[in-house]
Design an enzyme around this catalytic site. Sequence first.
Site, PDB file in Angstrom:
ATOM      1  N   ALA A 288      24.765 -64.454 -57.938  1.00 27.07           N
ATOM      2  CA  ALA A 288      24.169 -64.305 -56.603  1.00 27.07           C
ATOM      3  C   ALA A 288      22.752 -63.780 -56.752  1.00 27.07           C
ATOM      4  CB  ALA A 288      24.986 -63.352 -55.743  1.00 27.07           C
ATOM      5  N   ASP A 289      21.917 -64.205 -55.839  1.00 27.18           N
ATOM      6  CA  ASP A 289      20.560 -63.674 -55.764  1.00 27.18           C
ATOM      7  C   ASP A 289      20.408 -62.746 -54.579  1.00 27.18           C
ATOM      8  OD1 ASP A 289      20.362 -66.426 -57.249  1.00 27.18           O
ATOM      9  OD2 ASP A 289      18.636 -65.204 -57.846  1.00 27.18           O
ATOM     10  N   ARG A 290      21.232 -62.950 -53.572  1.00 24.28           N
ATOM     11  CA  ARG A 290      21.232 -62.068 -52.414  1.00 24.28           C
ATOM     12  C   ARG A 290      22.530 -62.286 -51.638  1.00 24.28           C
ATOM     13  NH1 ARG A 290      16.754 -59.700 -49.085  1.00 24.28           N
ATOM     14  NH2 ARG A 290      15.370 -60.637 -50.645  1.00 24.28           N
TER      15      ARG A 290
END
EC number: 5.3.1.23
Length: 422
Positions: A288-290
């Site tokens: 995940a990046d955010r």
Amino acid sequence: MSLEAIKFTRSAPYELTILDQLLLPYTSKYITINTIVDAYNAIKLMQVRGAPAIAIVGTLSVVVELSHFLNGKFQGQAHYDLQNIQNLKLQIIERLRFLITSRPTAVNLANAINEVIEIVIRSQATSVDELFPEILKFATDLYDDDFKNNFKLGENGKAWILNELEKDGFKGDFSILTICNTGSLATSGYGTALGVVRSLWSHSKEFQTASSEDEPATKKAKSDVIKLSKCYPLETRPYNQGSRLTAYELVYEKIPSQLITDSMVTYLISTLNKDPNSPPIKACVVGADRIVRNGDTANKIGTFQLSLICAKFGIKFLVVAPKTTIDLNTVHGDDIVVEQRPAIEFQNVSGGIIDPQTNQVVRDQTTGFAIAGKVGVAAPGIEVWNPSFDVTPHEYIDGIVTEDGVITKDSNGDFDLVSLFN
Ligand SMILES: CSC[C@H]1O[C@H](OP(=O)(O)O)[C@H](O)[C@@H]1O
């Protein structure tokens, strides 16, 4: 071969080097980061990438930049007013805010740099000498905490998958999907989603195939053990983090794997899961990046459609990320800013030049480094769309693996991520 994305000397003279991931998998070359601008450029170019890794490199670049000023390495530099601490603080903050813009979607970088800004603002330091240790401690703690948490992510994700499969009455070997790169090359080490694959493989190795002298009952018992048999990493066009980086890590770890293109997923599942002699795909782990408050998750482009495919086939879909990737200030995935990458990264493919006679990469005779090259793969004049990420709605996520455990949805289909921070 090296899987160490980041190297940092923790005492003077402080040195920060990063593995240039644009040259992987054919060349392992470290480049030195001396300033915040060096870090900005390396992150922007994706020489270092992966949400946790870019946060670590970003904060460590502040340490090396200030240490060089303290040691007079940057004589006559224009950035900092070393005679006035208030001016100096404002100048550091201005450079930190610039650093955050290098990759806007991955929240880890913004979270970490904003904490450094808070340290600078609140510090009672009257000089760089006094401010420096506070920033050094934060940056090294971030690095160390990430490394410790990655092993917790791996174990939490492993336990959840094995338990869920057992609850479903599954027995024996299974396979797993993953996209992009979420391993040692995206973090301080071990990885997030790929860390779960590492932990599952460690578990499998405890139950190597039954030896010939095993009793039949023992052999049957071993064959019933739920364990990972194979990983299928997706190539992850257009930057190929899967074929270049995840495949590199899986080969390094000797984890049985088979690389597939992003377009092969549906057919792989539909054929593999019908074949009684093949370990079926039963789980998919992604990074995940955010992750925003309702659980919607920004991750590498292709993740959203992968979640839809997994939902269709009843495959457990897990997002694996440390709590530093959670953004409670954003409520819904529609509000995530998705970074657009340059068209040229889609129109061209980079790699090592291959000798057509040997089908091996051509290397510089002196350095041993692969001769790099680019080829165009898109028709001149065609417009391209190149979002670096997409946003997976939380409806298609079965669980969010964190260092504190696996969060699943309540009876209303909602994630409660706030409780992770209470
Ligand atoms: C644990 S890395 C998280 C995340 O970062 C990667 O993106 P990029 O290679 O563009 O930095 C990918 O989305 C991973 O899932």
